[in-house]
Motif scaffolding. Sequence first.
Motif, PDB file in Angstrom:
ATOM      1  N   ALA A  27       0.769  -1.192   0.002  1.00  0.00           N
ATOM      2  CA  ALA A  27      -0.161  -0.066  -0.078  1.00  0.00           C
ATOM      3  C   ALA A  27       0.655   1.260   0.037  1.00  0.00           C
ATOM      4  CB  ALA A  27      -0.917  -0.230   1.191  1.00  0.00           C
ATOM      5  N   PRO A  28       0.373   2.451  -0.407  1.00  0.00           N
ATOM      6  CA  PRO A  28       1.391   3.492  -0.448  1.00  0.00           C
ATOM      7  C   PRO A  28       1.640   4.006   0.956  1.00  0.00           C
ATOM      8  CG  PRO A  28      -0.795   3.876  -1.553  1.00  0.00           C
ATOM      9  CD  PRO A  28      -0.981   2.813  -0.938  1.00  0.00           C
ATOM     10  N   GLY A  29       2.960   4.132   1.000  1.00  0.00           N
ATOM     11  CA  GLY A  29       3.711   4.674   2.064  1.00  0.00           C
ATOM     12  C   GLY A  29       3.928   3.430   2.787  1.00  0.00           C
ATOM     13  N   LYS A  30       3.955   2.403   2.572  1.00  0.00           N
ATOM     14  CA  LYS A  30       3.879   0.951   3.514  1.00  0.00           C
ATOM     15  C   LYS A  30       4.847   0.175   3.076  1.00  0.00           C
ATOM     16  CE  LYS A  30      -0.463   1.159   6.056  1.00  0.00           C
ATOM     17  NZ  LYS A  30      -1.572   0.363   6.420  1.00  0.00           N
ATOM     18  N   GLU A  31       5.327  -0.749   3.670  1.00  0.00           N
ATOM     19  CA  GLU A  31       6.381  -1.798   3.347  1.00  0.00           C
ATOM     20  C   GLU A  31       5.554  -2.889   2.704  1.00  0.00           C
ATOM     21  OE1 GLU A  31       9.467   0.041   4.100  1.00  0.00           O
ATOM     22  OE2 GLU A  31       9.540  -1.796   3.655  1.00  0.00           O
ATOM     23  N   LEU A  54      -4.204 -15.942  -7.653  1.00  0.00           N
ATOM     24  CA  LEU A  54      -4.822 -15.616  -6.173  1.00  0.00           C
ATOM     25  C   LEU A  54      -6.214 -15.183  -6.341  1.00  0.00           C
ATOM     26  CD1 LEU A  54      -3.836 -14.993  -3.349  1.00  0.00           C
ATOM     27  CD2 LEU A  54      -3.827 -12.375  -3.849  1.00  0.00           C
ATOM     28  N   GLN A  55      -7.051 -16.028  -5.794  1.00  0.00           N
ATOM     29  CA  GLN A  55      -8.548 -15.496  -5.583  1.00  0.00           C
ATOM     30  C   GLN A  55      -8.836 -14.800  -4.504  1.00  0.00           C
ATOM     31  OE1 GLN A  55     -11.107 -16.252  -8.024  1.00  0.00           O
ATOM     32  NE2 GLN A  55     -12.279 -14.781  -6.622  1.00  0.00           N
ATOM     33  N   MET A  56      -9.414 -13.665  -4.762  1.00  0.00           N
ATOM     34  CA  MET A  56      -9.627 -12.493  -3.635  1.00  0.00           C
ATOM     35  C   MET A  56     -11.230 -12.466  -3.419  1.00  0.00           C
ATOM     36  SD  MET A  56      -6.995  -9.752  -4.819  1.00  0.00           S
ATOM     37  CE  MET A  56      -7.400  -8.649  -3.529  1.00  0.00           C
ATOM     38  N   SER A  57     -12.013 -12.837  -2.309  1.00  0.00           N
ATOM     39  CA  SER A  57     -12.978 -12.839  -2.076  1.00  0.00           C
ATOM     40  C   SER A  57     -13.291 -12.003  -0.774  1.00  0.00           C
ATOM     41  CB  SER A  57     -13.709 -14.105  -2.040  1.00  0.00           C
ATOM     42  OG  SER A  57     -13.538 -14.905  -2.995  1.00  0.00           O
ATOM     43  N   SER A  58     -14.533 -11.305  -0.682  1.00  0.00           N
ATOM     44  CA  SER A  58     -14.928 -10.728   0.615  1.00  0.00           C
ATOM     45  C   SER A  58     -13.989  -9.658   0.551  1.00  0.00           C
ATOM     46  CB  SER A  58     -15.112 -11.567   1.835  1.00  0.00           C
ATOM     47  OG  SER A  58     -16.214 -12.257   1.462  1.00  0.00           O
ATOM     48  N   VAL A  59     -13.672  -8.650  -0.550  1.00  0.00           N
ATOM     49  CA  VAL A  59     -12.733  -7.945  -0.318  1.00  0.00           C
ATOM     50  C   VAL A  59     -12.922  -6.540   0.310  1.00  0.00           C
ATOM     51  CG1 VAL A  59     -11.406  -8.475  -2.527  1.00  0.00           C
ATOM     52  CG2 VAL A  59     -13.119  -6.884  -2.601  1.00  0.00           C
ATOM     53  N   LYS A  60     -11.919  -6.115   0.992  1.00  0.00           N
ATOM     54  CA  LYS A  60     -12.111  -4.849   1.918  1.00  0.00           C
ATOM     55  C   LYS A  60     -11.289  -3.653   1.523  1.00  0.00           C
ATOM     56  CE  LYS A  60     -12.346  -7.910   5.913  1.00  0.00           C
ATOM     57  NZ  LYS A  60     -11.832  -8.229   7.362  1.00  0.00           N
ATOM     58  N   PRO A  61     -11.794  -2.524   1.804  1.00  0.00           N
ATOM     59  CA  PRO A  61     -11.109  -1.445   1.515  1.00  0.00           C
ATOM     60  C   PRO A  61      -9.515  -1.365   1.874  1.00  0.00           C
ATOM     61  CG  PRO A  61     -12.978  -0.649   2.388  1.00  0.00           C
ATOM     62  CD  PRO A  61     -12.933  -2.192   2.680  1.00  0.00           C
ATOM     63  N   GLU A  62      -9.161  -2.136   2.957  1.00  0.00           N
ATOM     64  CA  GLU A  62      -7.945  -2.245   3.577  1.00  0.00           C
ATOM     65  C   GLU A  62      -7.133  -3.084   2.612  1.00  0.00           C
ATOM     66  OE1 GLU A  62     -10.597  -2.479   5.317  1.00  0.00           O
ATOM     67  OE2 GLU A  62     -10.532  -4.064   6.913  1.00  0.00           O
ATOM     68  N   ASP A  63      -7.647  -4.002   1.631  1.00  0.00           N
ATOM     69  CA  ASP A  63      -6.938  -4.788   0.576  1.00  0.00           C
ATOM     70  C   ASP A  63      -6.311  -4.042  -0.579  1.00  0.00           C
ATOM     71  OD1 ASP A  63      -9.445  -7.337   1.320  1.00  0.00           O
ATOM     72  OD2 ASP A  63      -7.381  -7.277   2.124  1.00  0.00           O
ATOM     73  N   THR A  64      -6.655  -2.750  -0.648  1.00  0.00           N
ATOM     74  CA  THR A  64      -6.369  -1.805  -1.634  1.00  0.00           C
ATOM     75  C   THR A  64      -4.836  -1.558  -1.605  1.00  0.00           C
ATOM     76  OG1 THR A  64      -8.191  -0.498  -1.615  1.00  0.00           O
ATOM     77  CG2 THR A  64      -6.042   0.467  -2.596  1.00  0.00           C
ATOM     78  N   ALA A  65      -3.875  -2.065  -2.638  1.00  0.00           N
ATOM     79  CA  ALA A  65      -2.556  -2.013  -2.702  1.00  0.00           C
ATOM     80  C   ALA A  65      -2.106  -2.500  -4.186  1.00  0.00           C
ATOM     81  CB  ALA A  65      -1.914  -3.244  -1.845  1.00  0.00           C
ATOM     82  N   VAL A  66      -0.913  -2.420  -4.435  1.00  0.00           N
ATOM     83  CA  VAL A  66      -0.165  -3.077  -5.674  1.00  0.00           C
ATOM     84  C   VAL A  66       0.119  -4.340  -5.200  1.00  0.00           C
ATOM     85  CG1 VAL A  66       1.683  -3.006  -7.335  1.00  0.00           C
ATOM     86  CG2 VAL A  66       0.607  -0.851  -6.586  1.00  0.00           C
ATOM     87  N   TYR A  67      -0.408  -5.356  -6.042  1.00  0.00           N
ATOM     88  CA  TYR A  67      -0.182  -6.807  -5.821  1.00  0.00           C
ATOM     89  C   TYR A  67       0.912  -7.305  -6.469  1.00  0.00           C
ATOM     90  CZ  TYR A  67      -4.036  -6.915  -2.471  1.00  0.00           C
ATOM     91  OH  TYR A  67      -4.959  -6.953  -1.607  1.00  0.00           O
ATOM     92  N   TYR A  68       1.935  -7.991  -6.107  1.00  0.00           N
ATOM     93  CA  TYR A  68       3.098  -8.567  -6.642  1.00  0.00           C
ATOM     94  C   TYR A  68       2.911 -10.234  -6.666  1.00  0.00           C
ATOM     95  CZ  TYR A  68       4.986  -3.752  -6.623  1.00  0.00           C
ATOM     96  OH  TYR A  68       5.020  -2.373  -6.689  1.00  0.00           O
ATOM     97  N   CYS A  69       3.437 -10.849  -7.600  1.00  0.00           N
ATOM     98  CA  CYS A  69       3.923 -12.288  -7.466  1.00  0.00           C
ATOM     99  C   CYS A  69       5.438 -12.253  -7.494  1.00  0.00           C
ATOM    100  CB  CYS A  69       3.197 -13.236  -8.590  1.00  0.00           C
ATOM    101  SG  CYS A  69       3.933 -13.116 -10.022  1.00  0.00           S
ATOM    102  N   ALA A  70       5.798 -13.400  -6.819  1.00  0.00           N
ATOM    103  CA  ALA A  70       7.262 -13.511  -6.756  1.00  0.00           C
ATOM    104  C   ALA A  70       7.683 -14.990  -6.359  1.00  0.00           C
ATOM    105  CB  ALA A  70       7.764 -12.521  -5.562  1.00  0.00           C
ATOM    106  N   ALA A  71       8.892 -15.384  -6.767  1.00  0.00           N
ATOM    107  CA  ALA A  71       9.540 -16.598  -6.618  1.00  0.00           C
ATOM    108  C   ALA A  71      10.494 -16.870  -5.562  1.00  0.00           C
ATOM    109  CB  ALA A  71      10.015 -17.237  -8.014  1.00  0.00           C
ATOM    110  N   LEU A  72      10.273 -17.577  -4.565  1.00  0.00           N
ATOM    111  CA  LEU A  72      10.894 -17.692  -3.337  1.00  0.00           C
ATOM    112  C   LEU A  72      12.139 -18.410  -3.749  1.00  0.00           C
ATOM    113  CD1 LEU A  72      11.147 -17.421  -0.191  1.00  0.00           C
ATOM    114  CD2 LEU A  72      10.268 -19.759  -0.200  1.00  0.00           C
TER     115      LEU A  72
END
Length: 128
Positions: A40-44, A81-99
């Motif tokens: 999210a903006p301004g967050k880690e 990533l199936q997102m259900s019952s989303v909330k305003p606090e889920d607003t963000a840029v979502y990234y996928c990554a390989a461990l």
Amino acid sequence: QVQLVESGGGLVQAGGSLRLSCASSGRTFSTYAMGWFRQAPGKEPDGVSVISGVDGSRYYADSVKGRFTIFRDGAKDTVDLQMSSVKPEDTAVYYCAALSPRFTVAVWGLVPDKYEYWGQGTQVTVSS
């Protein structure tokens, strides 16, 4: 060139659903643990969910348990990533990554700096 590409982001109303997808090119990640993160903006960046490349084990952040589900299609080498019952606090840029294979998914799966490859991100905005 190795790439991870996310898709499926957008604007959704609170309580709605959205499905994100991550596709790879340049190499296969079939044996890698693959994770989803959000920032999210301004967050880690925060770990959202990860799925093992060995046994399919899934791990979730407490904030999304019961609402989000991670899927893997081995044939297509995609991770959704199936997102259900989303909330305003889920607003963000979502990234996928390989461990990185050096790290155990059960211990490090939601820790961003243990990841080796990253996509460019997709914006998810949840309106109230």
